[in-house]
Write an enzyme that holds these catalytic residues in place. Structure first.
Site, short mmCIF file in Angstrom:
data_model
loop_
_atom_site.label_atom_id
_atom_site.label_comp_id
_atom_site.label_asym_id
_atom_site.label_seq_id
_atom_site.Cartn_x
_atom_site.Cartn_y
_atom_site.Cartn_z
N GLN A 99 0.84 -1.20 0.00
CA GLN A 99 0.00 0.00 0.00
C GLN A 99 0.87 1.25 0.00
O GLN A 99 1.82 1.37 0.79
CB GLN A 99 -0.93 0.02 1.22
CG GLN A 99 -2.00 1.10 1.13
CD GLN A 99 -2.83 1.18 2.38
OE1 GLN A 99 -2.36 1.62 3.42
NE2 GLN A 99 -4.10 0.76 2.29
N TYR A 170 -8.03 10.63 5.01
CA TYR A 170 -6.61 10.94 4.83
C TYR A 170 -6.45 11.79 3.56
O TYR A 170 -7.44 12.18 2.92
CB TYR A 170 -5.80 9.66 4.77
CG TYR A 170 -5.80 8.88 6.08
CD1 TYR A 170 -5.21 9.40 7.22
CD2 TYR A 170 -6.43 7.64 6.17
CE1 TYR A 170 -5.22 8.70 8.43
CE2 TYR A 170 -6.46 6.93 7.37
CZ TYR A 170 -5.85 7.47 8.49
OH TYR A 170 -5.87 6.78 9.69
#
Length: 258
Positions: A99, A170
């Site tokens: 990720q 985020y």
């Protein structure tokens, strides 16, 4: 015929031994941002437990705009430790998805006097009266390039696929969201414009990984807060991501304000 969690499956051209996957979980790294022995052991144990796909925690692509929260994948010296993690998981038949994150934005752990960067001029999460500094277009282009480079590092480390961190309030999700994105340039306004940063990151990843490597995106179609994103907009986001050529969508709900 009904499928079970233990049946083999595919994401794109990547074959998985079963349908069990481990969601991303951040781990503490070394001082330079590389994976530490304890972090490598942590993921190896999950592979030993039988998961078909393991998704690492977020690896930040740059520390230019904010401190590193967990691990980092921005330089070739990070590759060796990541490769060790991947090879340990491969030994148990698990595939590994790395990720990548361009950052936390207004969610970053800051002090009351240093404005964090974000999509727009909005309050920082931890200090709402502290107004964030919007990223310039040049800053965005820099981070897009770093996302692409980090994807190439993941390939060199032996990753089986890559996931873009774009959820939960985020940084990329701040660009997606009208409550945090008050820009008036091509990165603000319409949903397509608000997703432009994410789409450019996807394009950069695809340019730096083999055609056979799946690209995933973790995103938030429903933020579960009154006045925030609802599933209707989330469905439109999914359609835009599908059109961008993403191989799988990793669906998350909620945000820190929940």
């Amino acid at each position: 015929m009904a499928k079970s969690l233990f049946d083999k499956t595919y994401i794109g051209k990547m074959k998985l031994k079963n349908r069990i996957f481990m969601s991303p979980m951040g781990t503490t790294g070394e001082a330079d941002g590389a994976y530490c022995n304890e972090g490598i052991d942590y993921f190896e144990e999950r592979a030993k437990g039988g998961a078909g796909l393991i998704i690492t925690g977020a690896n930040v692509v740059s520390t230019k705009y904010e401190p590193r929260p967990c691990t980092e994948l921005s330089d070739f010296h990070h590759v060796e430790r990541l490769n060790m993690l991947i090879e340990r998981c491969h030994a148990y038949g698990a595939k590994v998805c790395v990720q990548l994150s361009p950052g936390l934005g207004r969610q970053q752990f800051t002090d009351p006097f240093t404005p964090p960067y974000s999509a727009g001029s909005v309050g920082a999460f931890w200090f709402p009266d502290l107004i964030c500094k919007p990223f310039s277009k040049e800053d965005i282009h820099y981070l897009v390039e770093k996302v692409g480079y980090s994807a190439s590092l993941a390939v060199n480390a032996g990753a089986d696929c890559v996931e873009l961190h774009a959820y939960g309030g985020y940084l990329l999700d701040q660009f997606h969201s009208v409550q945090w994105n008050n820009r008036t340039d091509e990165y603000g306004g319409s949903l397509e414009n608000r997703m432009r940063f994410t789409l450019e990151c996807i394009e950069a990843i695809k340019k730096n990984v083999p055609d056979t490597m799946p690209v995933l995106v973790k995103f938030t179609p429903h933020q579960r807060v009154e006045g925030f994103r609802t599933i209707d907009e989330g469905i439109e986001m999914a359609k835009i991501l599908e059109k961008a050529g993403v191989d799988a969508l990793h669906v998350d709900t909620g945000c820190y304000e929940e």
